[in-house]
Design a protein around this motif. Structure first.
Motif, PDB file in Angstrom:
ATOM      1  N   ALA A   1      10.581  -5.057  10.019  1.00 52.83           N
ATOM      2  CA  ALA A   1      10.284  -5.923  11.160  1.00 52.83           C
ATOM      3  C   ALA A   1       9.973  -7.321  10.638  1.00 52.83           C
ATOM      4  O   ALA A   1       9.383  -7.483   9.564  1.00 52.83           O
ATOM      5  CB  ALA A   1       9.109  -5.386  11.965  1.00 52.83           C
ATOM      6  N   ALA A   2      10.380  -8.320  11.388  1.00 54.14           N
ATOM      7  CA  ALA A   2      10.115  -9.705  11.011  1.00 54.14           C
ATOM      8  C   ALA A   2       9.785 -10.497  12.270  1.00 54.14           C
ATOM      9  O   ALA A   2      10.332 -10.249  13.343  1.00 54.14           O
ATOM     10  CB  ALA A   2      11.309 -10.317  10.293  1.00 54.14           C
ATOM     11  N   ASP A   3       8.895 -11.439  12.106  1.00 52.63           N
ATOM     12  CA  ASP A   3       8.435 -12.249  13.231  1.00 52.63           C
ATOM     13  C   ASP A   3       8.155 -13.650  12.706  1.00 52.63           C
ATOM     14  O   ASP A   3       7.280 -13.847  11.868  1.00 52.63           O
ATOM     15  CB  ASP A   3       7.165 -11.623  13.824  1.00 52.63           C
ATOM     16  N   TRP A   4       8.950 -14.598  13.194  1.00 56.90           N
ATOM     17  CA  TRP A   4       8.748 -15.983  12.778  1.00 56.90           C
ATOM     18  C   TRP A   4       7.955 -16.709  13.864  1.00 56.90           C
ATOM     19  O   TRP A   4       8.530 -17.227  14.830  1.00 56.90           O
ATOM     20  CB  TRP A   4      10.095 -16.679  12.568  1.00 56.90           C
ATOM     21  N   PRO A   5       6.637 -16.746  13.749  1.00 57.67           N
ATOM     22  CA  PRO A   5       5.821 -17.429  14.769  1.00 57.67           C
ATOM     23  C   PRO A   5       5.820 -18.935  14.540  1.00 57.67           C
ATOM     24  O   PRO A   5       5.013 -19.482  13.791  1.00 57.67           O
ATOM     25  CB  PRO A   5       4.431 -16.832  14.534  1.00 57.67           C
ATOM     26  N   THR A   6       6.747 -19.598  15.189  1.00 58.55           N
ATOM     27  CA  THR A   6       6.945 -21.027  14.941  1.00 58.55           C
ATOM     28  C   THR A   6       6.012 -21.916  15.764  1.00 58.55           C
ATOM     29  O   THR A   6       6.191 -23.117  15.796  1.00 58.55           O
ATOM     30  CB  THR A   6       8.402 -21.409  15.260  1.00 58.55           C
ATOM     31  N   GLY A   7       5.015 -21.305  16.435  1.00 56.14           N
ATOM     32  CA  GLY A   7       4.065 -22.103  17.180  1.00 56.14           C
ATOM     33  C   GLY A   7       4.385 -22.173  18.656  1.00 56.14           C
ATOM     34  O   GLY A   7       5.468 -21.791  19.100  1.00 56.14           O
ATOM     35  N   PRO A   8       3.452 -22.667  19.467  1.00 55.02           N
ATOM     36  CA  PRO A   8       3.669 -22.748  20.919  1.00 55.02           C
ATOM     37  C   PRO A   8       4.750 -23.763  21.270  1.00 55.02           C
ATOM     38  O   PRO A   8       4.972 -24.746  20.557  1.00 55.02           O
ATOM     39  CB  PRO A   8       2.304 -23.182  21.451  1.00 55.02           C
ATOM     40  N   ASN A   9       5.434 -23.448  22.392  1.00 55.78           N
ATOM     41  CA  ASN A   9       6.477 -24.331  22.918  1.00 55.78           C
ATOM     42  C   ASN A   9       7.635 -24.542  21.940  1.00 55.78           C
ATOM     43  O   ASN A   9       8.271 -25.599  21.918  1.00 55.78           O
ATOM     44  CB  ASN A   9       5.877 -25.690  23.315  1.00 55.78           C
ATOM     45  N   ARG A  10       7.897 -23.505  21.140  1.00 60.49           N
ATOM     46  CA  ARG A  10       9.017 -23.545  20.207  1.00 60.49           C
ATOM     47  C   ARG A  10       9.689 -22.182  20.189  1.00 60.49           C
ATOM     48  O   ARG A  10       9.137 -21.179  20.639  1.00 60.49           O
ATOM     49  CB  ARG A  10       8.550 -23.923  18.797  1.00 60.49           C
ATOM     50  N   LEU A  11      10.887 -22.107  19.643  1.00 59.46           N
ATOM     51  CA  LEU A  11      11.616 -20.845  19.556  1.00 59.46           C
ATOM     52  C   LEU A  11      10.929 -19.876  18.593  1.00 59.46           C
ATOM     53  O   LEU A  11      10.358 -20.284  17.571  1.00 59.46           O
ATOM     54  CB  LEU A  11      13.051 -21.100  19.096  1.00 59.46           C
TER      55      LEU A  11
ATOM     56  N   SER B   1       0.847  -1.193   0.000  1.00 60.29           N
ATOM     57  CA  SER B   1       0.000   0.000   0.000  1.00 60.29           C
ATOM     58  C   SER B   1       0.878   1.238   0.000  1.00 60.29           C
ATOM     59  O   SER B   1       2.071   1.182   0.328  1.00 60.29           O
ATOM     60  CB  SER B   1      -0.937   0.009   1.216  1.00 60.29           C
ATOM     61  N   GLY B   2       0.296   2.346  -0.364  1.00 62.10           N
ATOM     62  CA  GLY B   2       1.030   3.600  -0.404  1.00 62.10           C
ATOM     63  C   GLY B   2       0.189   4.744   0.121  1.00 62.10           C
ATOM     64  O   GLY B   2      -1.044   4.675   0.155  1.00 62.10           O
TER      65      GLY B   2
ATOM     66  N   ILE C   1       5.432   4.103   1.514  1.00 62.27           N
ATOM     67  CA  ILE C   1       5.034   2.822   0.947  1.00 62.27           C
ATOM     68  C   ILE C   1       5.141   1.764   2.044  1.00 62.27           C
ATOM     69  O   ILE C   1       6.069   1.810   2.869  1.00 62.27           O
ATOM     70  CB  ILE C   1       5.887   2.451  -0.283  1.00 62.27           C
ATOM     71  N   ASN C   2       4.201   0.838   2.078  1.00 64.76           N
ATOM     72  CA  ASN C   2       4.123  -0.165   3.134  1.00 64.76           C
ATOM     73  C   ASN C   2       3.982  -1.562   2.542  1.00 64.76           C
ATOM     74  O   ASN C   2       3.319  -1.755   1.513  1.00 64.76           O
ATOM     75  CB  ASN C   2       2.918   0.099   4.045  1.00 64.76           C
ATOM     76  N   TYR C   3       4.603  -2.516   3.234  1.00 64.48           N
ATOM     77  CA  TYR C   3       4.429  -3.931   2.911  1.00 64.48           C
ATOM     78  C   TYR C   3       4.067  -4.656   4.201  1.00 64.48           C
ATOM     79  O   TYR C   3       4.758  -4.524   5.215  1.00 64.48           O
ATOM     80  CB  TYR C   3       5.713  -4.523   2.323  1.00 64.48           C
ATOM     81  N   GLY C   4       2.974  -5.402   4.180  1.00 62.92           N
ATOM     82  CA  GLY C   4       2.534  -6.114   5.372  1.00 62.92           C
ATOM     83  C   GLY C   4       2.326  -7.589   5.110  1.00 62.92           C
ATOM     84  O   GLY C   4       1.192  -8.032   4.866  1.00 62.92           O
ATOM     85  N   GLY C   5       3.413  -8.340   5.131  1.00 61.32           N
ATOM     86  CA  GLY C   5       3.325  -9.771   4.907  1.00 61.32           C
ATOM     87  C   GLY C   5       3.080 -10.536   6.197  1.00 61.32           C
ATOM     88  O   GLY C   5       3.073  -9.956   7.284  1.00 61.32           O
ATOM     89  N   PRO C   6       2.869 -11.833   6.127  1.00 59.59           N
ATOM     90  CA  PRO C   6       2.617 -12.629   7.327  1.00 59.59           C
ATOM     91  C   PRO C   6       3.837 -12.750   8.237  1.00 59.59           C
ATOM     92  O   PRO C   6       3.693 -12.980   9.436  1.00 59.59           O
ATOM     93  CB  PRO C   6       2.203 -13.988   6.765  1.00 59.59           C
ATOM     94  N   VAL C   7       5.027 -12.577   7.693  1.00 57.96           N
ATOM     95  CA  VAL C   7       6.264 -12.691   8.482  1.00 57.96           C
ATOM     96  C   VAL C   7       7.028 -11.372   8.507  1.00 57.96           C
ATOM     97  O   VAL C   7       7.445 -10.895   9.553  1.00 57.96           O
ATOM     98  CB  VAL C   7       7.166 -13.813   7.934  1.00 57.96           C
ATOM     99  N   VAL C   8       7.196 -10.761   7.350  1.00 54.30           N
ATOM    100  CA  VAL C   8       7.988  -9.539   7.215  1.00 54.30           C
ATOM    101  C   VAL C   8       7.077  -8.339   6.980  1.00 54.30           C
ATOM    102  O   VAL C   8       6.116  -8.415   6.201  1.00 54.30           O
ATOM    103  CB  VAL C   8       8.994  -9.669   6.052  1.00 54.30           C
ATOM    104  N   ARG C   9       7.389  -7.226   7.680  1.00 54.69           N
ATOM    105  CA  ARG C   9       6.676  -5.959   7.486  1.00 54.69           C
ATOM    106  C   ARG C   9       7.713  -4.874   7.196  1.00 54.69           C
ATOM    107  O   ARG C   9       8.756  -4.815   7.846  1.00 54.69           O
ATOM    108  CB  ARG C   9       5.860  -5.597   8.725  1.00 54.69           C
ATOM    109  N   PHE C  10       7.391  -4.027   6.225  1.00 53.57           N
ATOM    110  CA  PHE C  10       8.338  -2.998   5.805  1.00 53.57           C
ATOM    111  C   PHE C  10       7.596  -1.707   5.508  1.00 53.57           C
ATOM    112  O   PHE C  10       6.460  -1.720   5.014  1.00 53.57           O
ATOM    113  CB  PHE C  10       9.084  -3.456   4.546  1.00 53.57           C
ATOM    114  N   SER C  11       8.228  -0.582   5.832  1.00 54.21           N
ATOM    115  CA  SER C  11       7.706   0.720   5.418  1.00 54.21           C
ATOM    116  C   SER C  11       8.876   1.641   5.102  1.00 54.21           C
ATOM    117  O   SER C  11       9.920   1.579   5.755  1.00 54.21           O
ATOM    118  CB  SER C  11       6.826   1.345   6.508  1.00 54.21           C
ATOM    119  N   GLY C  12       8.701   2.442   4.091  1.00 47.21           N
ATOM    120  CA  GLY C  12       9.700   3.432   3.726  1.00 47.21           C
ATOM    121  C   GLY C  12       9.006   4.750   3.437  1.00 47.21           C
ATOM    122  O   GLY C  12       7.945   4.776   2.795  1.00 47.21           O
TER     123      GLY C  12
END
Length: 206
Positions: free
Chosen positions: A153-163, A79-80, A114-125
């Motif tokens: 920003a990035a977030d790897w949600p690997t599930g409960p009881n995991r890194l 989006s922009g 400009i913005n990018y909003g993915g499930p793992v990586v988010r970016f704005s400039g």
């Protein structure tokens, strides 16, 4: 402004386009024209505001103002946004006071983002600047331009009881006339381990 009288004329151009033209008579200054154009598409919205006074009876100058706002969707994740305001002189809002409360404004923003909003990586400039309309504000107290500001920003949600791996970062270049300029980089990586069940949770993080 003396005695003021204005009448808006509304034009329904299309289901997704309209325009409002407002002549404003000010007995001490003259005839000001104000125009608001709005548009809407399947992927964008926007508004354009224009004001103009050809010959101010008090100053003999042409006075004007403009504002543009646009929001754009580029597919599902991108989006922009663009926003800019401008006036011809520092005393515009004070002299043309219309009850909108804009006489208290000291800076007018201008930015493109400009913005990018993915499930793992988010970016704005974005790039941003300002028009300072209060001449009493010294240079040292005026806002810096951002040329540019990048956030990742990035977030790897690997599930409960995991890194879980995360990072928040920002790089900005600050610029201002007749001032110290420079860059700033912020990095905030983290590693966490979410331990949870139906009745309790515990999340250590470094």
């Amino acid at each position: 402004t003396g005695f003021t009288f204005e009448v808006p004329y509304y034009f329904n151009i299309a289901p997704n386009l309209d325009d409002t033209l407002t002549p404003r008579v000010m007995t001490d200054r003259g005839l000001q024209l104000k125009n608001e154009f709005r548009y809407l598409t399947s992927t964008s919205t926007g508004i354009v505001l224009l004001e103009g006074l050809a010959d101010d009876k008090k100053t003999g100058e042409t006075r004007s103002a403009a504002q543009f706002t646009h929001n754009q969707q580029f597919g599902r994740l991108w989006s922009g946004h663009a926003h800019a305001r401008w006036v011809s002189d520092d005393n515009y809002f004070i002299d043309m006071e219309d009850g909108s409360g804009q006489t208290a404004l000291t800076h007018l923003p201008r930015q493109l983002q400009i913005n990018y909003g993915g499930p793992v990586v988010r970016f704005s400039g974005r790039v941003a600047g300002y028009q300072t309309i209060d001449p009493t504000i010294p240079v040292a107290d005026r806002p810096y331009d951002l040329l540019p500001q990048l956030r990742l920003a990035a977030d790897w949600p690997t599930g409960p009881n995991r890194l879980r791996y995360q990072i928040n970062s920002e790089w900005t270049y600050f610029d201002r006339a007749d001032s110290l300029t420079g860059q700033r980089l912020d990095l905030h990586p983290s590693l966490s381990w979410s331990l949870a069940n139906r009745y309790a949770f515990f999340t250590p993080r470094v």
